[in-house]
Write an enzyme that holds these catalytic residues in place. Structure first.
Site, PDB file in Angstrom:
ATOM      1  N   GLU A 270      -0.744  -5.383  -0.266  1.00 26.23           N
ATOM      2  CA  GLU A 270       0.534  -6.075  -0.175  1.00 26.23           C
ATOM      3  C   GLU A 270       1.564  -5.335  -1.003  1.00 26.23           C
ATOM      4  O   GLU A 270       1.268  -4.842  -2.095  1.00 26.23           O
ATOM      5  CB  GLU A 270       0.394  -7.515  -0.675  1.00 26.23           C
ATOM      6  CG  GLU A 270       1.653  -8.345  -0.505  1.00 26.23           C
ATOM      7  CD  GLU A 270       1.435  -9.796  -0.873  1.00 26.23           C
ATOM      8  OE1 GLU A 270       2.390 -10.581  -0.765  1.00 26.23           O
ATOM      9  OE2 GLU A 270       0.299 -10.134  -1.268  1.00 26.23           O
TER      10      GLU A 270
ATOM     11  N   ASP B 175      11.314   7.780  -0.703  1.00 29.47           N
ATOM     12  CA  ASP B 175      10.366   7.148  -1.626  1.00 29.47           C
ATOM     13  C   ASP B 175       9.025   7.881  -1.616  1.00 29.47           C
ATOM     14  O   ASP B 175       7.964   7.272  -1.630  1.00 29.47           O
ATOM     15  CB  ASP B 175      10.161   5.669  -1.266  1.00 29.47           C
ATOM     16  CG  ASP B 175       9.416   4.908  -2.360  1.00 29.47           C
ATOM     17  OD1 ASP B 175       9.554   5.289  -3.545  1.00 29.47           O
ATOM     18  OD2 ASP B 175       8.697   3.950  -2.040  1.00 29.47           O
TER      19      ASP B 175
END
Length: 545
Positions: free
Chosen positions: A241, A357
């Site tokens: 997650e 990123d």
């Protein structure tokens, strides 16, 4: 194989195995039904035997029976029926591969039979001193709570319970001398009818309640099973997650192909922004076809407005875990891995897409077709498409986009142009991590790290590396980490050519990669895992930091 929990950027993080045998929802239901039936009949058989033995030992009739070793008395015959029926039902579950229908039919027949036997074992009197409510409750509510069967089976069980009671009660009054004598003393026909009516109404209420319980539980199970399906994919296990959503292990229902499903997680404050970013990630990633970029299979939106997309399911570990588990890498292997990342970035940049990123946990190491040390670049979740005007506010004002340890200076400064050279800077930080075991700057707070990216020159990685680092590779890494984009390599292709020109005494090859994987991380393992989503990639900091 294992996976790193989101946000883990240091060693010592517990990891867990994630793979389990896949199966259809129907097959999972049948297995659950079979295990519950075995539990029900096994316990029923054991409890019945224990209760019969206890009753025989504490009664005079039982003591006489044991002394004579006889088998007299109709009570023992009824007790034997209970034992035999439960034993046969339990044994039948181990014969062949019982279907769901056979299992449900077995429960219905066995429970109904034992309720009828229990009624007859009372001698047909069924007087108020021994009401059938306890036995009926057990026969109705134990299957309702334990067996995940369809509501119609519970309805049939309730109907048979009520009908059996009425028939046995009436026959006991009409045919049993003991029953007729009891009711004659209790008030005759009027008392019998009153007791029959009250008890029957009570059993109807019990039966109806048990059907309601079964309906509710079955509905919950069905809802849970449907919730495990998104489009053509069945969800199997949660893999990780992160800031934008959750990744699940899944399987295509028809092609039986494993996949990783990324499901959008929308916060209360930025639902529209998160949705726009999620859709953009799918659109950008689906246009990338380089073999070193993760492949997107499918995209969809469920009936309850759950957004998701399916991507290939990877076997291996990410670069964060690679160094956490095995320590810094030799320079020749670092160049080998970075060259593959350059290939992925080169295609993305040619399409006007900047990842923004890049970090070790977003670069996955796997094997494809027997080729080990095969790189896959993951998670274009905050990628920016150049020269395309974005609709809506995707990121909030004053928010730094990226991960502090691998953040390019232009990500922080307002008004700075963003292009592929931002990813070059991040890749320099990843090279530093692979060579030394830590990022270029190791300050204690995110703001201090960001300030170092803006104002501090990093030390050469060779000063911290355990293995020798060629001087030319040292210069390549430091050039990637230049503060000004103009001082870096201008394209991923330029960086690739520089890496290929480093004069190693012995270059890292596919054969060396296979030898390493065979020793540490079996190549082409049947047990698979995928790197989870990265931790939330947005660090709150003033834009002028």
């Amino acid at each position: 194989m294992t996976t790193v929990p989101p946000g883990a950027e240091s060693g010592g993080v517990p990891r867990r195995a994630l793979f389990r045998t896949t199966a259809t929802i129907e097959e999972e239901f049948r297995r659950l039904l079979c295990s519950r039936c075995r539990l029900l009949f096994g316990l029923a058989l054991a409890i019945t035997v224990v209760m019969i033995a206890a009753a025989q030992l504490v009664t005079e009739q039982g003591n006489a029976f044991l002394a004579s070793l006889g088998l007299g008395g109709y009570e023992w015959a009824f007790d034997g029926m209970h034992v035999v029926s439960f034993a046969l039902a339990f044994a039948s579950l181990f014969i062949g591969d019982p279907s769901a229908r056979r299992l449900q039919d077995t429960v219905l027949v066995t429970v109904s039979f034992n309720f009828v036997v229990g009624l007859f074992s009372m001698g047909g009197t069924l007087d108020p001193d021994y009401p059938p409510a306890l036995g009926a409750s057990l026969m109705l509510f134990v299957p309702a709570a334990v067996i995940p069967w369809k509501t119609k089976y519970q309805a049939w069980l309730g109907f048979l319970t009520v009908v059996a009671f009425v028939l046995v009660h009436t026959l006991g009054y009409s045919l049993s001398p003991v029953g007729a004598e009891y009711w004659a003393e209790a008030g005759g026909m009027e008392a019998f009818r009153e007791d029959l009516l009250i008890t029957t109404i009570g059993l109807i209420i019990l039966a109806g309640t048990s059907v309601l319980v079964t309906s509710r539980l079955y509905s919950l199970r069905t809802t849970a099973q449907k919730a495990k399906r998104l489009g053509s994919y069945e969800l199997k296990d949660e893999l990780g997650e992160g800031g934008m959503g959750t990744v699940y292990l899944a399987q295509h229902a028809l092609m039986v192909r494993p996949a990783a499903i990324k499901v959008l997680k929308i916060g209360e404050q930025d639902g529209l922004s998160a949705m726009m970013r999620f859709e953009r990630e799918v659109q950008l990633s689906s246009n990338l076809t380089h073999p070193n970029t993760i492949t997107i299979f499918d995209y969809g939106r469920s009936a309850d407005d759950t957004f998701y997309y399916a991507m290939e399911y990877l076997d291996g570990l990410d670069l964060q875990e690679l160094v956490d588990r095995y320590g810094p890498m030799p320079a020749n292997r670092v160049a080998y891995l970075l060259a593959q990342v350059c290939g992925s970035l080169s295609e993305a940049h040619s399409l006007g897409i900047v990842h923004r990123d890049l970090k070790p946990s977003n670069i996955f190491l796997t094997s494809r077709g027997g080729i080990c040390d095969f790189v896959k670049v993951l998670d274009f979740g905050i990628a920016k498409q150049l020269h395309v005007k974005e609709t809506g506010q995707v990121t909030r004002t004053g928010m730094v986009v990226g991960t502090p340890s691998y953040l390019a200076p232009e990500s922080v400064l307002e008004g700075e142009e963003i292009d592929g050279r931002l990813d070059i800077y991040c890749l320099g930080g990843i090279a530093y991590w692979l060579l030394t075991g830590h990022p270029p700057f190791t300050d204690t707070s995110p703001l201090a790290i960001i300030a170092s990216h803006l104002h501090t020159q990093p030390e050469p990685p060779s000063d911290f590396a355990e293995d020798p680092v060629p001087e030319q590779l040292d210069r390549i890494v430091l050039r990637c980490l230049e503060k000004q984009p103009a001082d870096r390599f201008q394209t991923a292709r330029d960086l690739l050519e520089a890496l290929e020109s480093v004069p190693f005494e012995m270059r890292w090859t596919a054969q060396k990669a296979k030898e390493w994987w065979d020793l540490h991380h079996p190549c082409e393992s049947p047990v698979a895992s995928i790197s989870p989503l990265a931790a939330p990639a947005e660090a709150q900091a003033p834009a002028s930091a």
